[in-house]
Design an enzyme around this catalytic site. Structure first.
Site, PDB file in Angstrom:
ATOM      1  N   GLN A 100       0.820  -1.204   0.000  1.00 12.40           N
ATOM      2  CA  GLN A 100       0.000   0.000   0.000  1.00 12.40           C
ATOM      3  C   GLN A 100       0.859   1.262   0.000  1.00 12.40           C
ATOM      4  O   GLN A 100       0.514   2.253  -0.643  1.00 12.40           O
ATOM      5  CB  GLN A 100      -0.950  -0.003   1.201  1.00 12.40           C
ATOM      6  CG  GLN A 100      -2.071  -1.011   1.062  1.00 12.40           C
ATOM      7  CD  GLN A 100      -3.182  -0.811   2.080  1.00 12.40           C
ATOM      8  OE1 GLN A 100      -2.994  -0.142   3.094  1.00 12.40           O
ATOM      9  NE2 GLN A 100      -4.328  -1.394   1.807  1.00 12.40           N
ATOM     10  N   ALA A 124       2.181   2.016  13.285  1.00 13.44           N
ATOM     11  CA  ALA A 124       1.673   3.192  14.003  1.00 13.44           C
ATOM     12  C   ALA A 124       1.775   3.061  15.515  1.00 13.44           C
ATOM     13  O   ALA A 124       1.708   4.074  16.224  1.00 13.44           O
ATOM     14  CB  ALA A 124       0.222   3.456  13.605  1.00 13.44           C
ATOM     15  N   GLU A 141     -10.327   4.807  10.659  1.00 14.21           N
ATOM     16  CA  GLU A 141     -10.688   3.427  10.993  1.00 14.21           C
ATOM     17  C   GLU A 141      -9.510   2.503  11.185  1.00 14.21           C
ATOM     18  O   GLU A 141      -9.685   1.322  11.481  1.00 14.21           O
ATOM     19  CB  GLU A 141     -11.658   2.837   9.953  1.00 14.21           C
ATOM     20  CG  GLU A 141     -13.037   3.461   9.993  1.00 14.21           C
ATOM     21  CD  GLU A 141     -13.520   3.846   8.600  1.00 14.21           C
ATOM     22  OE1 GLU A 141     -13.432   3.025   7.682  1.00 14.21           O
ATOM     23  OE2 GLU A 141     -13.989   4.999   8.434  1.00 14.21           O
ATOM     24  N   HIS A 145      -7.545  -1.917  14.122  1.00 13.68           N
ATOM     25  CA  HIS A 145      -6.577  -3.003  14.027  1.00 13.68           C
ATOM     26  C   HIS A 145      -5.492  -2.915  15.097  1.00 13.68           C
ATOM     27  O   HIS A 145      -4.594  -3.754  15.119  1.00 13.68           O
ATOM     28  CB  HIS A 145      -5.897  -2.977  12.652  1.00 13.68           C
ATOM     29  CG  HIS A 145      -6.845  -3.039  11.508  1.00 13.68           C
ATOM     30  ND1 HIS A 145      -7.689  -4.110  11.289  1.00 13.68           N
ATOM     31  CD2 HIS A 145      -7.093  -2.159  10.500  1.00 13.68           C
ATOM     32  CE1 HIS A 145      -8.413  -3.887  10.201  1.00 13.68           C
ATOM     33  NE2 HIS A 145      -8.072  -2.715   9.714  1.00 13.68           N
TER      34      HIS A 145
END
Length: 280
Positions: A100, A124, A141, A145
């Site tokens: 990504q 992160a 969102e 995770h």
């Protein structure tokens, strides 16, 4: 209370988004997040609704030229580029998925935005950035995770005093929000013992404590379930419509992608909140 589910490893998240990200691009939109519709009569397209949601979060960052924004969980870069365009700020997008990050970088280059938008492969919850190095943090969102307390502490660490966090999260709701048909027709994998959920949900009432514990001050907790619930049925329609195209292109079925990882059961159905906070 927030979920106590086991958290996915970085490798599990990378594998998940290699499949799910590709499916979302085919079946949904290059904005890999919920859409926002103003009401039942709003017939906005998926692109219009997702762009609107990006603009809503961008406005809450309160940034402009000369400011530096971190997009934590940047997907393939569309929101980061939109934020940079609309605010004039510099945006750094990070993702656990190298693929990504590569796609996002290519998008920035195609759109002539490499002077103000860049992307890195970063976890992160364990960022290499110096403390107080960003004016704002955006998280669409992606926190579903992560271990929320750990992620919010990292967001607070890299924020400058007065800096802002704007995020969306998936929540438990008490009433059926009208979107629980999303996975009808697809396999539901039962989690094995001690298996990590790829995503978890949160009680909205947990956020004041979560923010305080992270050293942040909660400014807004806005329930947008009614405005975002159309996402699920439109995404299901897209999966059904484009599933054969996806299978031919990627050599894996939509059912295999959707059934490859477990997601914590939200009970009556998933809701959505917008959360904003600042670092005192």
């Amino acid at each position: 209370m927030t979920s106590s589910s086991l958290r996915p490893t970085p490798d599990q998240m990378t594998d998940y988004y290699d499949g799910m990200g590709a499916l979302l691009q085919v079946a949904w939109n290059d904005n890999l997040h919920f859409g926002y519709w103003d009401g039942p009569e709003d017939e906005s397209s998926i692109e219009e609704a997702t762009n609107r949601f990006t603009d809503m979060l961008a406005a809450r960052l309160r940034v402009g030229p000369g400011d530096r924004v971190l997009d934590a969980g940047c997907g393939i870069g569309k929101p980061a580029i939109q934020v940079a365009r609309t605010t004039g700020a510099e945006v750094l997008g990070i993702s656990i998925s190298p693929h990504q990050v590569e796609q996002a970088g290519e998008r920035a280059e195609r759109e002539g935005m490499t002077d103000r938008v860049s992307f890195q492969h970063v976890n992160a919850m364990d960022m290499p950035f110096e403390s107080e190095s960003f004016d704002a943090v955006l998280a669409f969102e992606s926190i579903i995770h992560m271990d929320r307390p750990a992620a919010l502490r990292e967001f607070a660490r890299v924020l400058k005093p007065g800096g802002r966090v704007a995020l969306t999260d998936v929540t438990v709701v008490q009433e059926d929000p009208g979107n629980i048909e999303f996975f009808e027709g697809f396999p539901r994998k039962q989690p094995a013992k001690n298996e990590a959920h790829i995503a978890s949900v949160v009680e909205p009432g947990d956020y004041p404590g979560l923010m305080t514990d992270a050293g942040l001050q909660l400014d807004e907790l806005l329930d947008v379930t009614e405005n975002t619930k159309r996402t699920f049925n439109l995404l299901l329609d897209g999966v059904i419509k484009h599933r054969r195209e996806f299978e031919r292109k990627h050599g894996i079925t939509a059912e295999e992608v959707l059934g490859s990882s477990t997601v914590e059961d939200p009970g009556k159905g998933p809701g959505c909140v917008v959360v904003t906070a600042h670092k005192p």
